[in-house]
Design a protein around this motif. Sequence first.
Motif, PDB file in Angstrom:
ATOM      1  N   UNK A  93      43.234  20.778 -50.994  1.00 45.05           N
ATOM      2  CA  UNK A  93      42.182  19.912 -51.524  1.00 45.05           C
ATOM      3  C   UNK A  93      41.485  19.150 -50.389  1.00 45.05           C
ATOM      4  N   UNK A  94      40.277  18.681 -50.701  1.00 44.72           N
ATOM      5  CA  UNK A  94      39.575  17.857 -49.723  1.00 44.72           C
ATOM      6  C   UNK A  94      40.345  16.549 -49.544  1.00 44.72           C
ATOM      7  N   UNK A  95      40.498  16.135 -48.289  1.00 45.39           N
ATOM      8  CA  UNK A  95      41.363  15.002 -47.946  1.00 45.39           C
ATOM      9  C   UNK A  95      40.554  13.922 -47.237  1.00 45.39           C
ATOM     10  N   UNK A  96      40.774  12.685 -47.611  1.00 46.36           N
ATOM     11  CA  UNK A  96      40.108  11.554 -46.966  1.00 46.36           C
ATOM     12  C   UNK A  96      40.623  11.387 -45.539  1.00 46.36           C
ATOM     13  N   UNK A  97      39.711  11.057 -44.620  1.00 49.71           N
ATOM     14  CA  UNK A  97      40.082  10.802 -43.232  1.00 49.71           C
ATOM     15  C   UNK A  97      39.794   9.349 -42.855  1.00 49.71           C
ATOM     16  N   UNK A  98      38.539   8.931 -43.005  1.00 53.03           N
ATOM     17  CA  UNK A  98      38.158   7.571 -42.614  1.00 53.03           C
ATOM     18  C   UNK A  98      36.824   7.221 -43.252  1.00 53.03           C
ATOM     19  N   UNK A 106      39.122   7.371 -34.610  1.00 52.42           N
ATOM     20  CA  UNK A 106      38.310   6.165 -34.705  1.00 52.42           C
ATOM     21  C   UNK A 106      36.946   6.524 -35.267  1.00 52.42           C
ATOM     22  N   UNK A 107      36.552   5.841 -36.347  1.00 51.66           N
ATOM     23  CA  UNK A 107      35.227   6.035 -36.936  1.00 51.66           C
ATOM     24  C   UNK A 107      34.326   4.911 -36.462  1.00 51.66           C
ATOM     25  N   UNK A 108      33.080   5.240 -36.183  1.00 53.20           N
ATOM     26  CA  UNK A 108      32.132   4.219 -35.732  1.00 53.20           C
ATOM     27  C   UNK A 108      30.723   4.671 -36.084  1.00 53.20           C
ATOM     28  N   UNK A 109      29.774   3.763 -35.917  1.00 50.92           N
ATOM     29  CA  UNK A 109      28.377   4.100 -36.187  1.00 50.92           C
ATOM     30  C   UNK A 109      27.520   3.701 -35.005  1.00 50.92           C
ATOM     31  N   UNK A 110      26.267   4.108 -35.044  1.00 55.20           N
ATOM     32  CA  UNK A 110      25.334   3.643 -34.020  1.00 55.20           C
ATOM     33  C   UNK A 110      24.740   2.304 -34.406  1.00 55.20           C
ATOM     34  N   UNK A 111      25.185   1.769 -35.564  1.00 58.95           N
ATOM     35  CA  UNK A 111      24.798   0.427 -35.995  1.00 58.95           C
ATOM     36  C   UNK A 111      23.288   0.265 -36.049  1.00 58.95           C
ATOM     37  N   UNK A 112      22.620   1.328 -36.435  1.00 52.84           N
ATOM     38  CA  UNK A 112      21.162   1.257 -36.593  1.00 52.84           C
ATOM     39  C   UNK A 112      20.814   1.838 -37.957  1.00 52.84           C
ATOM     40  N   UNK A 113      21.204   1.115 -38.989  1.00 51.71           N
ATOM     41  CA  UNK A 113      21.128   1.662 -40.337  1.00 51.71           C
ATOM     42  C   UNK A 113      19.700   1.600 -40.862  1.00 51.71           C
ATOM     43  N   UNK A 114      18.853   2.383 -40.241  1.00 55.22           N
ATOM     44  CA  UNK A 114      17.471   2.483 -40.695  1.00 55.22           C
ATOM     45  C   UNK A 114      17.280   3.872 -41.288  1.00 55.22           C
ATOM     46  N   UNK A 128      20.425   7.468 -38.988  1.00 53.19           N
ATOM     47  CA  UNK A 128      21.658   6.822 -38.551  1.00 53.19           C
ATOM     48  C   UNK A 128      22.662   7.890 -38.142  1.00 53.19           C
ATOM     49  N   UNK A 129      23.628   7.487 -37.390  1.00 52.73           N
ATOM     50  CA  UNK A 129      24.661   8.403 -36.943  1.00 52.73           C
ATOM     51  C   UNK A 129      26.026   7.765 -37.110  1.00 52.73           C
ATOM     52  N   UNK A 130      26.976   8.538 -37.607  1.00 51.86           N
ATOM     53  CA  UNK A 130      28.359   8.101 -37.685  1.00 51.86           C
ATOM     54  C   UNK A 130      29.205   9.063 -36.864  1.00 51.86           C
ATOM     55  N   UNK A 131      30.186   8.539 -36.179  1.00 47.53           N
ATOM     56  CA  UNK A 131      31.027   9.311 -35.275  1.00 47.53           C
ATOM     57  C   UNK A 131      32.479   9.296 -35.735  1.00 47.53           C
ATOM     58  N   UNK A 132      33.198  10.328 -35.347  1.00 50.83           N
ATOM     59  CA  UNK A 132      34.639  10.363 -35.525  1.00 50.83           C
ATOM     60  C   UNK A 132      35.256  10.823 -34.212  1.00 50.83           C
TER      61      UNK A 132
END
Length: 126
Positions: A44-49, A69-77, A80-84
């Motif tokens: 099944x699909x599994x949650x990561x972060x 570690x999950x993070x974002x570019x903090x530019x929520x316009x 946007x980009x999210x990283x893992x």
Amino acid sequence: QVQLVESGGGLVQTGGSLRLSCGASGQTFYGHSMAWFRQAPGKDREFVASILWNEENVIYADSVKGRFTISTDNSWTAISTVYLQMNSLIPKDTAVYYCAAKYGRPTNNYNDFEYWGQGTQVTVSS
């Protein structure tokens, strides 16, 4: 139209690292949370972060705490980009990794997420 596009997957040896990226476009993501899920063959699909748009709320699956570690570019316009960042990878981390987005606080339930990317393959060799 909201689009989520993952990148950064690949083949890595046990103990190695990879950084996944998810580019989000099509609307303003203020107030949203984004997440990474994964799905291994036959499972099944599994949650990561998951992370709130302003990074004030972050949750991890127990299986990845201290390694991912999950993070974002903090530019929520409009874009946007999210990283893992994935460190100390093990073969059990092998899966297709999906990016997802929802309005509101982060959760670990895939049914809560409205938008999904197509996924990127991560393979960890022993």
